[in-house]
Write a protein that holds these residues in place. Structure first.
Motif, PDB file in Angstrom:
ATOM      1  N   LEU A  67       0.828  -1.208   0.000  1.00  0.00           N
ATOM      2  CA  LEU A  67       0.000   0.000   0.000  1.00  0.00           C
ATOM      3  C   LEU A  67       0.862   1.258   0.000  1.00  0.00           C
ATOM      4  O   LEU A  67       0.502   2.261  -0.616  1.00  0.00           O
ATOM      5  N   ASP A  68       1.991   1.186   0.677  1.00  0.00           N
ATOM      6  CA  ASP A  68       2.902   2.335   0.719  1.00  0.00           C
ATOM      7  C   ASP A  68       3.471   2.673  -0.655  1.00  0.00           C
ATOM      8  O   ASP A  68       3.927   3.795  -0.873  1.00  0.00           O
ATOM      9  N   THR A  69       3.462   1.710  -1.585  1.00  0.00           N
ATOM     10  CA  THR A  69       4.006   1.954  -2.927  1.00  0.00           C
ATOM     11  C   THR A  69       2.978   2.542  -3.878  1.00  0.00           C
ATOM     12  O   THR A  69       3.321   2.883  -5.010  1.00  0.00           O
TER      13      THR A  69
ATOM     14  N   LEU B 262      -3.286  -7.558  -4.034  1.00  0.00           N
ATOM     15  CA  LEU B 262      -3.806  -6.383  -3.347  1.00  0.00           C
ATOM     16  C   LEU B 262      -4.166  -5.276  -4.340  1.00  0.00           C
ATOM     17  O   LEU B 262      -5.244  -4.683  -4.257  1.00  0.00           O
ATOM     18  N   ILE B 263      -3.281  -4.993  -5.287  1.00  0.00           N
ATOM     19  CA  ILE B 263      -3.568  -3.952  -6.287  1.00  0.00           C
ATOM     20  C   ILE B 263      -4.790  -4.323  -7.111  1.00  0.00           C
ATOM     21  O   ILE B 263      -5.636  -3.484  -7.404  1.00  0.00           O
ATOM     22  N   HIS B 264      -4.895  -5.588  -7.460  1.00  0.00           N
ATOM     23  CA  HIS B 264      -6.073  -6.029  -8.230  1.00  0.00           C
ATOM     24  C   HIS B 264      -7.355  -5.773  -7.425  1.00  0.00           C
ATOM     25  O   HIS B 264      -8.326  -5.231  -7.961  1.00  0.00           O
ATOM     26  N   GLU B 265      -7.348  -6.135  -6.163  1.00  0.00           N
ATOM     27  CA  GLU B 265      -8.549  -5.955  -5.339  1.00  0.00           C
ATOM     28  C   GLU B 265      -8.814  -4.481  -5.054  1.00  0.00           C
ATOM     29  O   GLU B 265      -9.964  -4.043  -5.087  1.00  0.00           O
ATOM     30  N   ILE B 266      -7.786  -3.696  -4.798  1.00  0.00           N
ATOM     31  CA  ILE B 266      -7.958  -2.245  -4.625  1.00  0.00           C
ATOM     32  C   ILE B 266      -8.508  -1.637  -5.912  1.00  0.00           C
ATOM     33  O   ILE B 266      -9.311  -0.700  -5.878  1.00  0.00           O
ATOM     34  N   GLY B 267      -8.096  -2.173  -7.042  1.00  0.00           N
ATOM     35  CA  GLY B 267      -8.617  -1.698  -8.324  1.00  0.00           C
ATOM     36  C   GLY B 267     -10.130  -1.801  -8.399  1.00  0.00           C
ATOM     37  O   GLY B 267     -10.792  -0.936  -8.979  1.00  0.00           O
ATOM     38  N   HIS B 268     -10.694  -2.838  -7.807  1.00  0.00           N
ATOM     39  CA  HIS B 268     -12.160  -2.966  -7.784  1.00  0.00           C
ATOM     40  C   HIS B 268     -12.783  -1.818  -6.990  1.00  0.00           C
ATOM     41  O   HIS B 268     -13.874  -1.349  -7.320  1.00  0.00           O
ATOM     42  N   HIS B 269     -12.105  -1.360  -5.951  1.00  0.00           N
ATOM     43  CA  HIS B 269     -12.568  -0.226  -5.152  1.00  0.00           C
ATOM     44  C   HIS B 269     -12.712   1.025  -6.030  1.00  0.00           C
ATOM     45  O   HIS B 269     -13.630   1.823  -5.842  1.00  0.00           O
TER      46      HIS B 269
END
Length: 142
Positions: free
Chosen positions: A32-34, A120-127
């Protein structure tokens, strides 16, 4: 004798045994920090959780037959579908499933922290309501 300097740097939190939930959570926080600064205000309230497997109800709702086939899940309402007057709901949540992640890590051979970051990026992308192409582009710049 092998040259130990040629070995890859181990992910943070990895002790040589199968990483526990705390170690995967630490990898997720590092990922997340990246994220680009422009995204951070929009994800600060997203809850990150690590569980062993998805439960049967979740698998059934997603029409997934085997628990090893789900490494992460976004639950919430994407930003693109929200109304200005929507309030009072549960916080958005990304769950990482530890055992399926470990299996994919072993089978795929990539670094575990990179795999955690990818999921994580894939799932955050859904957000954010992103398409798969958008998510791949985001991964490339972070």
């Amino acid at each position: 004798m092998s040259d130990k300097s040629a070995l890859p740097r181990l992910p943070a939190g990895w002790t040589g045994t199968a990483p526990d939930a705390d170690a995967l959570f630490a990898m997720a926080e590092a990922a997340l920090d990246t994220m680009p600064e422009v995204f951070k205000p929009h994800i600060r309230d997203v809850v990150i959780a690590v569980e062993e497997f998805a439960d049967d109800d979740i698998l059934k709702s997603l029409d997934i037959e085997h628990p090893y086939d789900l490494t992460g899940l976004y639950e919430g309402r994407p930003l693109t579908e929200r109304s200005i007057d929507a309030s009072g709901g549960m916080p958005d949540r990304v769950t990482l499933y530890r055992v399926p992640l470990l299996v994919e890590w072993i089978e795929g051979g990539e670094r575990l922290d990179w795999l955690v970051r990818h999921v994580l990026i894939h799932e955050i992308g859904h957000h954010f309501g992103f398409s798969d192409d958008d998510m791949h582009a985001l991964e490339a710049i972070t």
